[in-house]
Design a protein around this motif. Structure first.
Motif, PDB file in Angstrom:
ATOM      1  N   LYS A  49       0.813  -1.220   0.000  1.00  0.00           N
ATOM      2  CA  LYS A  49       0.000   0.000   0.000  1.00  0.00           C
ATOM      3  C   LYS A  49       0.847   1.271   0.000  1.00  0.00           C
ATOM      4  O   LYS A  49       0.319   2.370  -0.047  1.00  0.00           O
ATOM      5  CB  LYS A  49      -0.943  -0.009   1.208  1.00  0.00           C
ATOM      6  N   ILE A  50       2.164   1.120   0.062  1.00  0.00           N
ATOM      7  CA  ILE A  50       3.074   2.262   0.090  1.00  0.00           C
ATOM      8  C   ILE A  50       3.573   2.517  -1.330  1.00  0.00           C
ATOM      9  O   ILE A  50       4.080   1.614  -1.993  1.00  0.00           O
ATOM     10  CB  ILE A  50       4.253   1.994   1.050  1.00  0.00           C
ATOM     11  N   ALA A  51       3.411   3.751  -1.793  1.00  0.00           N
ATOM     12  CA  ALA A  51       3.725   4.098  -3.183  1.00  0.00           C
ATOM     13  C   ALA A  51       5.133   3.669  -3.611  1.00  0.00           C
ATOM     14  O   ALA A  51       5.324   3.202  -4.728  1.00  0.00           O
ATOM     15  CB  ALA A  51       3.542   5.605  -3.393  1.00  0.00           C
ATOM     16  N   PHE A  52       6.112   3.786  -2.737  1.00  0.00           N
ATOM     17  CA  PHE A  52       7.487   3.445  -3.113  1.00  0.00           C
ATOM     18  C   PHE A  52       7.588   1.997  -3.579  1.00  0.00           C
ATOM     19  O   PHE A  52       8.396   1.669  -4.448  1.00  0.00           O
ATOM     20  CB  PHE A  52       8.450   3.688  -1.943  1.00  0.00           C
ATOM     21  N   PHE A  53       6.773   1.112  -3.005  1.00  0.00           N
ATOM     22  CA  PHE A  53       6.859  -0.317  -3.308  1.00  0.00           C
ATOM     23  C   PHE A  53       5.810  -0.779  -4.321  1.00  0.00           C
ATOM     24  O   PHE A  53       5.625  -1.977  -4.516  1.00  0.00           O
ATOM     25  CB  PHE A  53       6.749  -1.131  -2.017  1.00  0.00           C
ATOM     26  N   GLU A  54       5.150   0.156  -4.983  1.00  0.00           N
ATOM     27  CA  GLU A  54       4.136  -0.176  -5.976  1.00  0.00           C
ATOM     28  C   GLU A  54       4.746  -1.037  -7.079  1.00  0.00           C
ATOM     29  O   GLU A  54       5.828  -0.748  -7.589  1.00  0.00           O
ATOM     30  CB  GLU A  54       3.581   1.114  -6.572  1.00  0.00           C
ATOM     31  N   GLY A  55       4.065  -2.119  -7.430  1.00  0.00           N
ATOM     32  CA  GLY A  55       4.527  -2.991  -8.499  1.00  0.00           C
ATOM     33  C   GLY A  55       5.485  -4.076  -8.055  1.00  0.00           C
ATOM     34  O   GLY A  55       5.890  -4.912  -8.863  1.00  0.00           O
ATOM     35  N   PHE A  56       5.854  -4.107  -6.788  1.00  0.00           N
ATOM     36  CA  PHE A  56       6.717  -5.168  -6.287  1.00  0.00           C
ATOM     37  C   PHE A  56       5.903  -6.457  -6.177  1.00  0.00           C
ATOM     38  O   PHE A  56       4.712  -6.419  -5.868  1.00  0.00           O
ATOM     39  CB  PHE A  56       7.270  -4.811  -4.904  1.00  0.00           C
ATOM     40  N   THR A  57       6.546  -7.583  -6.421  1.00  0.00           N
ATOM     41  CA  THR A  57       5.876  -8.874  -6.300  1.00  0.00           C
ATOM     42  C   THR A  57       5.701  -9.213  -4.813  1.00  0.00           C
ATOM     43  O   THR A  57       6.420  -8.664  -3.954  1.00  0.00           O
ATOM     44  CB  THR A  57       6.696 -10.004  -6.951  1.00  0.00           C
ATOM     45  N   PRO A  58       4.792 -10.135  -4.489  1.00  0.00           N
ATOM     46  CA  PRO A  58       4.657 -10.552  -3.083  1.00  0.00           C
ATOM     47  C   PRO A  58       5.966 -11.064  -2.485  1.00  0.00           C
ATOM     48  O   PRO A  58       6.264 -10.781  -1.325  1.00  0.00           O
ATOM     49  CB  PRO A  58       3.595 -11.657  -3.144  1.00  0.00           C
ATOM     50  N   ASP A  59       6.770 -11.789  -3.279  1.00  0.00           N
ATOM     51  CA  ASP A  59       8.057 -12.272  -2.772  1.00  0.00           C
ATOM     52  C   ASP A  59       9.019 -11.116  -2.494  1.00  0.00           C
ATOM     53  O   ASP A  59       9.747 -11.129  -1.495  1.00  0.00           O
ATOM     54  CB  ASP A  59       8.705 -13.244  -3.759  1.00  0.00           C
ATOM     55  N   GLU A  60       9.026 -10.124  -3.374  1.00  0.00           N
ATOM     56  CA  GLU A  60       9.879  -8.953  -3.152  1.00  0.00           C
ATOM     57  C   GLU A  60       9.436  -8.198  -1.902  1.00  0.00           C
ATOM     58  O   GLU A  60      10.266  -7.769  -1.093  1.00  0.00           O
ATOM     59  CB  GLU A  60       9.839  -8.023  -4.364  1.00  0.00           C
ATOM     60  N   LEU A  61       8.125  -8.049  -1.738  1.00  0.00           N
ATOM     61  CA  LEU A  61       7.604  -7.354  -0.558  1.00  0.00           C
ATOM     62  C   LEU A  61       7.947  -8.110   0.722  1.00  0.00           C
ATOM     63  O   LEU A  61       8.276  -7.504   1.740  1.00  0.00           O
ATOM     64  CB  LEU A  61       6.093  -7.146  -0.676  1.00  0.00           C
TER      65      LEU A  61
ATOM     66  N   LEU B 249      18.689  -4.116  -0.328  1.00  0.00           N
ATOM     67  CA  LEU B 249      17.489  -3.730  -1.082  1.00  0.00           C
ATOM     68  C   LEU B 249      17.865  -3.362  -2.514  1.00  0.00           C
ATOM     69  O   LEU B 249      17.260  -3.843  -3.476  1.00  0.00           O
ATOM     70  CB  LEU B 249      16.796  -2.551  -0.393  1.00  0.00           C
ATOM     71  N   LEU B 250      18.893  -2.529  -2.666  1.00  0.00           N
ATOM     72  CA  LEU B 250      19.312  -2.095  -4.001  1.00  0.00           C
ATOM     73  C   LEU B 250      19.922  -3.235  -4.815  1.00  0.00           C
ATOM     74  O   LEU B 250      19.654  -3.362  -6.015  1.00  0.00           O
ATOM     75  CB  LEU B 250      20.315  -0.948  -3.899  1.00  0.00           C
ATOM     76  N   ASP B 251      20.714  -4.073  -4.167  1.00  0.00           N
ATOM     77  CA  ASP B 251      21.383  -5.163  -4.873  1.00  0.00           C
ATOM     78  C   ASP B 251      20.412  -6.258  -5.306  1.00  0.00           C
ATOM     79  O   ASP B 251      20.573  -6.842  -6.380  1.00  0.00           O
ATOM     80  CB  ASP B 251      22.469  -5.799  -3.993  1.00  0.00           C
ATOM     81  N   GLU B 252      19.409  -6.529  -4.480  1.00  0.00           N
ATOM     82  CA  GLU B 252      18.508  -7.655  -4.739  1.00  0.00           C
ATOM     83  C   GLU B 252      17.284  -7.285  -5.560  1.00  0.00           C
ATOM     84  O   GLU B 252      16.648  -8.165  -6.143  1.00  0.00           O
ATOM     85  CB  GLU B 252      18.036  -8.265  -3.412  1.00  0.00           C
ATOM     86  N   MET B 253      16.928  -6.006  -5.613  1.00  0.00           N
ATOM     87  CA  MET B 253      15.679  -5.618  -6.264  1.00  0.00           C
ATOM     88  C   MET B 253      15.880  -4.479  -7.246  1.00  0.00           C
ATOM     89  O   MET B 253      15.947  -3.309  -6.852  1.00  0.00           O
ATOM     90  CB  MET B 253      14.659  -5.226  -5.202  1.00  0.00           C
ATOM     91  N   PRO B 254      15.946  -4.812  -8.536  1.00  0.00           N
ATOM     92  CA  PRO B 254      16.120  -3.771  -9.552  1.00  0.00           C
ATOM     93  C   PRO B 254      15.058  -2.672  -9.476  1.00  0.00           C
ATOM     94  O   PRO B 254      15.372  -1.508  -9.711  1.00  0.00           O
ATOM     95  CB  PRO B 254      16.026  -4.541 -10.874  1.00  0.00           C
ATOM     96  N   LYS B 255      13.823  -3.021  -9.130  1.00  0.00           N
ATOM     97  CA  LYS B 255      12.770  -1.993  -9.038  1.00  0.00           C
ATOM     98  C   LYS B 255      13.126  -0.959  -7.979  1.00  0.00           C
ATOM     99  O   LYS B 255      12.933   0.239  -8.188  1.00  0.00           O
ATOM    100  CB  LYS B 255      11.416  -2.621  -8.677  1.00  0.00           C
ATOM    101  N   ALA B 256      13.623  -1.416  -6.850  1.00  0.00           N
ATOM    102  CA  ALA B 256      13.997  -0.492  -5.776  1.00  0.00           C
ATOM    103  C   ALA B 256      15.156   0.384  -6.228  1.00  0.00           C
ATOM    104  O   ALA B 256      15.157   1.599  -6.010  1.00  0.00           O
ATOM    105  CB  ALA B 256      14.362  -1.257  -4.508  1.00  0.00           C
ATOM    106  N   SER B 257      16.118  -0.218  -6.872  1.00  0.00           N
ATOM    107  CA  SER B 257      17.275   0.531  -7.345  1.00  0.00           C
ATOM    108  C   SER B 257      16.852   1.598  -8.358  1.00  0.00           C
ATOM    109  O   SER B 257      17.284   2.751  -8.284  1.00  0.00           O
ATOM    110  CB  SER B 257      18.281  -0.436  -7.978  1.00  0.00           C
ATOM    111  N   GLN B 258      15.951   1.237  -9.282  1.00  0.00           N
ATOM    112  CA  GLN B 258      15.461   2.198 -10.266  1.00  0.00           C
ATOM    113  C   GLN B 258      14.714   3.348  -9.590  1.00  0.00           C
ATOM    114  O   GLN B 258      14.870   4.506  -9.956  1.00  0.00           O
ATOM    115  CB  GLN B 258      14.543   1.511 -11.279  1.00  0.00           C
ATOM    116  N   ARG B 259      13.895   3.032  -8.591  1.00  0.00           N
ATOM    117  CA  ARG B 259      13.131   4.075  -7.901  1.00  0.00           C
ATOM    118  C   ARG B 259      14.071   5.029  -7.178  1.00  0.00           C
ATOM    119  O   ARG B 259      13.876   6.239  -7.200  1.00  0.00           O
ATOM    120  CB  ARG B 259      12.156   3.461  -6.902  1.00  0.00           C
ATOM    121  N   VAL B 260      15.071   4.487  -6.509  1.00  0.00           N
ATOM    122  CA  VAL B 260      16.014   5.331  -5.777  1.00  0.00           C
ATOM    123  C   VAL B 260      16.790   6.210  -6.755  1.00  0.00           C
ATOM    124  O   VAL B 260      16.980   7.399  -6.510  1.00  0.00           O
ATOM    125  CB  VAL B 260      16.959   4.480  -4.899  1.00  0.00           C
ATOM    126  N   MET B 261      17.213   5.657  -7.884  1.00  0.00           N
ATOM    127  CA  MET B 261      17.954   6.452  -8.866  1.00  0.00           C
ATOM    128  C   MET B 261      17.073   7.554  -9.450  1.00  0.00           C
ATOM    129  O   MET B 261      17.529   8.680  -9.648  1.00  0.00           O
ATOM    130  CB  MET B 261      18.518   5.560  -9.983  1.00  0.00           C
TER     131      MET B 261
END
Length: 147
Positions: free
Chosen positions: A16-28, A116-128
């Motif tokens: 429900k947190i915008a930063f994690f939108e689109g993450f898979t259940p396993d990623e969450l 978080l950045l190393d394991e999840m490309p989505k997180a890394s892209q959002r941070v960048m």
């Protein structure tokens, strides 16, 4: 089984947190393992300009004010990340962030943030993307009043 239920509940909360939108259940579920729940009262200093940074936060609820050189420059709310620049650049905090309201935060220490950045490309892209936007804002602020 209790641990699994807890992870599922945490993953649902994170979804429900915008930063994690689109993450898979396993990623969450993995994010839930990395973060610490943090609560703050109004006036709590999340980051202190000029001081080293050892953690960053994703705002789950509440609002915080951002100050640069004592001047209010922004207000951040749910879904925003706070303090990541100091962790990425290994430099002192460039701004102070102070809780305006009671807040629920997801805290990441340096090691968890790196995972978080190393394991999840989505997180890394959002941070960048976030860093790029902040750098543009800083450049505009330094070039004058936008006039």
């Amino acid at each position: 089984m209790v641990r699994r239920k807890k992870a599922t509940e945490a993953a649902e909360r994170l979804s429900k947190i915008a930063f994690f939108e689109g993450f898979t259940p396993d990623e969450l579920a993995r994010v839930a393992e990395l973060v610490d729940d943090v609560e703050t009262e109004p006036g709590a200093v999340l980051t202190d300009q000029g001081r080293p940074g050892q953690e960053c936060y994703v705002i789950e609820s509440g609002q915080a004010n951002v100050y640069f050189g004592g001047e209010h420059i922004a207000t951040l709310g749910p879904g925003s990340m706070v303090g990541e620049m100091a962790l990425l650049e290994h430099r002192p905090r460039i701004a102070s962030v102070v809780a305006e309201t009671p807040m629920q935060l997801l805290g990441l220490d340096t090691r968890s943030f790196r995972a978080l950045l190393d394991e999840m490309p989505k997180a890394s892209q959002r941070v960048m993307s976030l860093l790029n936007a902040r750098l543009q804002e800083n450049a505009e602020r330094q070039s004058g009043d936008g006039g």
